[in-house]
Design a protein around this motif. Sequence first.
Motif, PDB file in Angstrom:
ATOM      1  N   GLY A  25      13.557  83.283  56.311  1.00  0.00           N
ATOM      2  CA  GLY A  25      13.613  82.483  57.336  1.00  0.00           C
ATOM      3  C   GLY A  25      12.710  82.408  58.353  1.00  0.00           C
ATOM      4  O   GLY A  25      12.429  81.667  59.243  1.00  0.00           O
ATOM      5  N   ILE A  26      11.985  83.639  58.629  1.00  0.00           N
ATOM      6  CA  ILE A  26      10.865  83.995  59.418  1.00  0.00           C
ATOM      7  C   ILE A  26       9.783  84.601  59.038  1.00  0.00           C
ATOM      8  O   ILE A  26       9.822  85.519  58.059  1.00  0.00           O
ATOM      9  N   VAL A  27       8.364  84.037  59.258  1.00  0.00           N
ATOM     10  CA  VAL A  27       7.372  84.633  58.463  1.00  0.00           C
ATOM     11  C   VAL A  27       6.279  85.018  59.543  1.00  0.00           C
ATOM     12  O   VAL A  27       5.910  83.904  60.413  1.00  0.00           O
ATOM     13  N   GLY A  28       6.017  86.219  59.743  1.00  0.00           N
ATOM     14  CA  GLY A  28       4.895  86.513  60.621  1.00  0.00           C
ATOM     15  C   GLY A  28       3.475  86.530  59.913  1.00  0.00           C
ATOM     16  O   GLY A  28       3.092  87.252  58.790  1.00  0.00           O
ATOM     17  N   VAL A  29       2.488  85.695  60.351  1.00  0.00           N
ATOM     18  CA  VAL A  29       1.224  85.834  59.889  1.00  0.00           C
ATOM     19  C   VAL A  29       0.021  86.672  60.751  1.00  0.00           C
ATOM     20  O   VAL A  29       0.066  86.135  61.805  1.00  0.00           O
ATOM     21  N   ASN A  30      -0.417  87.678  60.169  1.00  0.00           N
ATOM     22  CA  ASN A  30      -1.222  88.278  61.290  1.00  0.00           C
ATOM     23  C   ASN A  30      -0.436  89.004  62.414  1.00  0.00           C
ATOM     24  O   ASN A  30      -1.288  88.951  63.614  1.00  0.00           O
ATOM     25  N   GLU A  31       0.771  89.152  62.373  1.00  0.00           N
ATOM     26  CA  GLU A  31       1.462  89.323  63.521  1.00  0.00           C
ATOM     27  C   GLU A  31       2.812  90.012  63.134  1.00  0.00           C
ATOM     28  O   GLU A  31       3.653  89.562  62.041  1.00  0.00           O
ATOM     29  N   GLY A  32       3.110  91.070  63.825  1.00  0.00           N
ATOM     30  CA  GLY A  32       4.364  92.001  63.230  1.00  0.00           C
ATOM     31  C   GLY A  32       5.444  91.837  64.345  1.00  0.00           C
ATOM     32  O   GLY A  32       6.749  92.300  63.845  1.00  0.00           O
ATOM     33  N   LEU A  33       5.068  91.305  65.361  1.00  0.00           N
ATOM     34  CA  LEU A  33       6.278  91.203  66.449  1.00  0.00           C
ATOM     35  C   LEU A  33       6.522  89.726  66.680  1.00  0.00           C
ATOM     36  O   LEU A  33       5.703  88.993  67.376  1.00  0.00           O
ATOM     37  N   VAL A  34       7.548  89.102  66.038  1.00  0.00           N
ATOM     38  CA  VAL A  34       7.527  87.744  66.168  1.00  0.00           C
ATOM     39  C   VAL A  34       8.988  87.027  66.761  1.00  0.00           C
ATOM     40  O   VAL A  34       8.849  85.890  67.003  1.00  0.00           O
ATOM     41  N   SER A  35       9.674  87.808  67.290  1.00  0.00           N
ATOM     42  CA  SER A  35      10.890  87.535  67.970  1.00  0.00           C
ATOM     43  C   SER A  35      10.691  87.036  69.429  1.00  0.00           C
ATOM     44  O   SER A  35      10.011  87.478  70.199  1.00  0.00           O
ATOM     45  N   THR A  36      11.192  85.875  69.677  1.00  0.00           N
ATOM     46  CA  THR A  36      10.985  85.244  71.076  1.00  0.00           C
ATOM     47  C   THR A  36      12.360  84.083  71.359  1.00  0.00           C
ATOM     48  O   THR A  36      12.760  83.704  70.218  1.00  0.00           O
ATOM     49  N   GLU A  37      12.590  84.021  72.436  1.00  0.00           N
ATOM     50  CA  GLU A  37      13.886  82.953  72.757  1.00  0.00           C
ATOM     51  C   GLU A  37      13.387  81.607  72.306  1.00  0.00           C
ATOM     52  O   GLU A  37      14.351  80.970  72.281  1.00  0.00           O
ATOM     53  N   VAL A  38      12.285  81.469  72.257  1.00  0.00           N
ATOM     54  CA  VAL A  38      12.033  79.869  72.078  1.00  0.00           C
ATOM     55  C   VAL A  38      11.719  79.568  70.474  1.00  0.00           C
ATOM     56  O   VAL A  38      11.718  78.534  70.080  1.00  0.00           O
ATOM     57  N   ALA A  39      11.818  80.541  69.748  1.00  0.00           N
ATOM     58  CA  ALA A  39      11.703  80.237  68.120  1.00  0.00           C
ATOM     59  C   ALA A  39      13.046  80.458  67.645  1.00  0.00           C
ATOM     60  O   ALA A  39      13.739  81.412  67.824  1.00  0.00           O
ATOM     61  N   PRO A  40      13.411  79.998  66.525  1.00  0.00           N
ATOM     62  CA  PRO A  40      14.504  80.107  65.709  1.00  0.00           C
ATOM     63  C   PRO A  40      14.592  81.602  64.872  1.00  0.00           C
ATOM     64  O   PRO A  40      13.736  81.517  64.064  1.00  0.00           O
ATOM     65  N   PHE A  41      15.604  82.075  65.000  1.00  0.00           N
ATOM     66  CA  PHE A  41      15.587  83.507  64.277  1.00  0.00           C
ATOM     67  C   PHE A  41      16.721  83.395  63.729  1.00  0.00           C
ATOM     68  O   PHE A  41      17.953  82.895  63.909  1.00  0.00           O
ATOM     69  N   GLY A  42      16.523  83.754  62.089  1.00  0.00           N
ATOM     70  CA  GLY A  42      17.739  83.690  61.224  1.00  0.00           C
ATOM     71  C   GLY A  42      17.293  83.705  59.952  1.00  0.00           C
ATOM     72  O   GLY A  42      15.957  83.433  59.596  1.00  0.00           O
TER      73      GLY A  42
END
Length: 515
Positions: free
Chosen positions: A467-484
Amino acid sequence: MCVRVRVRPLIFVPVSFMIIMKLSTGANDVAARLNSSGFFRTQGLIGGKWVDAYAGKTIEVNNPATGEVIANVACMGTRETNDAISSAYDAFKSWSKFTAAERSKCLRKWYDLIMANKEQLGELITLEQGKPLKEAIGEVSYGASFLEFSAEEAKRVYGDIIPSPLADRRLFVLKQPVGVVGAITPWNFPLAMITRKVGPALAAGCTVVIKPSEFTPLTALAAAELAHQAGVPPGVVNVVMGNAPEIGDALLASTQVRKITFTGSTAVGKKLMAGAAGTVKKVSLELGGNAPCIIFDDADIEVAIKGTLGSKFRNSGQTCVCANRILVQDGIYDKFASALADAVKNLKVGDGFSEGVVQGPLINEAAVQKVETLLQDAVSKGAKVLLGGKRHDLGFTFYEPTIISDINNEMRISREEVFGPVATLLRFKTEDEAISIANDTNAGLAAYFFSSNVQRTWRVAEALEYGIVGVNEGLVSTEVAPFGGVKQSGLGREGSKYGMDEFLEMKYVCMGNMS
Ligand code: SIN
């Protein structure tokens, strides 16, 4: 059943004061400051009133860094939960009629109060959850951001007008709040997992009964106190804690509760989903992950190390989106392993209140034992310990930041969520092989990969079943993006504009005789 239950003494001494006297000097200072802050609460919140458990039972809250008792909080069960549901049900009648602008103002005020008390809330999180103070204060900002975002989104709950196939009809869609929501939240983010649920719920016009983790109820109670100070009306936010099975069952059985939102283990999520079937409630589930973190030969190694560290060691490895399997391509494997070891051996472990500490304790003894069991299984099947691999000299629930290599997907450590500071390295040769290993799991929450090749970036992002893919980034959580997640990592999304839909029902209205 309430674990670690204590019956309250007959002589009345404010419970919170009574117990903080037992803390060590440093923690005592913090607790004394918190006690005078006005949001150090130990009772449950039902219908706008702070109440003890009806049978007078309490449950200990411990500092995971020392085991010391921080507080005794009310240990509640079925009766208190049913009353909280009734309060939420009554409050729904008026809260859902507030204008979006009015609800938005309350949420914004709540956000402001949380931010104004950022340091003290951070201290409370460190005290009961263990994460380093800087990280805890970071969680407060992260948690508050869901309230700010929800305050803004409250005003954007649009319906639809549908062109009618018949001349005498007008068709439209209304979005309306689901109703009373049961929000069951975990200990790893004692504030953010509450605001990520309660923010959009309140913005949509729902009311909530929160059941925080028994390990970290103090942050939840503090947040609820600040909601009250922000003008959220009585009954809109209720908090009950203590006997998890009783509270969960009461929420599931009630026909007044129309939605369950849960973050926690996959096993409990499945039980809640089955339990919700009896009354056909909506469910949102944020469950366990098993995140692959793929380092391709063409990755920028510094970016890959920074991203892997961020993902793997955040909250001492205790997040659902932590890298659980680090897949490294043959050509970069040795260089990456040695650079990772250099970085990991510099991670300072200790009490979250100590200067420079970036790795706190694990939440409890059971968590340490799980890490030990998974590590033993891996080593018995051929894994090699490159760094750490045992309890930290600090004792108690501290564990050494660890790297193990020669992992394969048959080991338990690759199949289960480690939830601890253990980085596991697995060698692969081709892109197809990496994708196939990465997708070979029932979980599908977050995945990460590191590559400088733009075509590969698209290919791999599309191929990963997550449901979530981080590309060249390990910290992806933010209130503006869908988490699940997908597969057994859950249902629904939190945060972002999509998170609001989880708390809304669609109503189709057909008006006839309109010609
Ligand atoms: C979680 O571990 O459940 C949440 C992590 C996050 O919000 O980044």
